[in-house]
Design a protein around this motif. Structure first.
Motif, PDB file in Angstrom:
ATOM      1  N   GLY A  18       0.804  -0.940  -0.009  1.00 26.05           N
ATOM      2  CA  GLY A  18       0.134   0.114   0.323  1.00 26.05           C
ATOM      3  C   GLY A  18       1.233   0.958   0.190  1.00 26.05           C
ATOM      4  N   ALA A  19       2.209   1.294   1.259  1.00 23.58           N
ATOM      5  CA  ALA A  19       2.971   2.823   1.070  1.00 23.58           C
ATOM      6  C   ALA A  19       3.499   2.168  -0.694  1.00 23.58           C
ATOM      7  N   ARG A  20       3.808   1.861  -1.106  1.00 26.04           N
ATOM      8  CA  ARG A  20       4.564   1.438  -2.287  1.00 26.04           C
ATOM      9  C   ARG A  20       3.810   2.495  -3.402  1.00 26.04           C
ATOM     10  N   VAL A  21       1.844   1.931  -3.910  1.00 30.68           N
ATOM     11  CA  VAL A  21       0.957   2.285  -4.721  1.00 30.68           C
ATOM     12  C   VAL A  21       1.188   3.939  -3.580  1.00 30.68           C
ATOM     13  N   MET A  22       0.857   4.008  -2.543  1.00 36.08           N
ATOM     14  CA  MET A  22       0.777   5.662  -2.927  1.00 36.08           C
ATOM     15  C   MET A  22       1.942   6.589  -2.840  1.00 36.08           C
ATOM     16  N   ALA A  23       3.193   5.825  -2.969  1.00 36.76           N
ATOM     17  CA  ALA A  23       3.765   6.584  -2.951  1.00 36.76           C
ATOM     18  C   ALA A  23       4.166   6.837  -4.278  1.00 36.76           C
ATOM     19  N   LEU A  24       3.521   6.202  -5.563  1.00 37.99           N
ATOM     20  CA  LEU A  24       4.145   5.919  -7.122  1.00 37.99           C
ATOM     21  C   LEU A  24       2.787   6.622  -7.517  1.00 37.99           C
TER      22      LEU A  24
END
Length: 131
Positions: free
Chosen positions: A50-56
């Motif tokens: 989830g953090a990866r998707v939010m960051a990108l």
């Protein structure tokens, strides 16, 4: 001689009856710990995704969807109310290093009701905005 052998058999049965509850608690505890360990790993991996998707993508809804898709085996499933995304959006300018944090609070139900109903587990993922 025969009476003495029968007395020893009875003693062994009594000793076994005294030990079996302890062994049962030990086995149940091992099973519950293993289940909690597996769920904790799933929560951590889902929060990182989830953090990866939010960051990108800079989209909290996409991040929540990614979290739910990364943990399909959890029963009950993760809900949007259990997922916290902070900040709500990554800044558009890269004046500094801003991190996005995804935290999942999950009440894991026990396999048996022997140790209670559930335990609160959490998983957290942190990533720098804009990759």
């Amino acid at each position: 001689m025969r009476n003495r052998l029968q007395e020893q058999r009875g003693a062994a049965a009594v000793e076994f009856a005294m030990i079996i509850p302890l062994l049962l608690i030990l086995v149940l505890g091992i099973a519950e710990f293993g289940h909690a360990f597996q769920v904790q790993g799933t929560l951590s991996a889902a929060a990182r995704e989830g953090a990866r998707v939010m960051a990108l993508q800079n989209d909290p809804a996409a991040a929540r969807t990614a979290v739910r898709n990364a943990a399909p085996t959890l029963d009950p499933a993760i809900t949007n109310a259990q997922i916290a995304v902070t900040p709500a959006a990554c800044p558009m300018t890269s004046t500094g290093t801003t991190n996005v944090r995804v935290t999942i609070e999950y009440p894991m139900p026990f396999l048996t009701d022997f140790f209670g109903v559930s335990i609160e587990l959490s998983g957290t993922g942190v990533m720098r905005c804009s990759g």
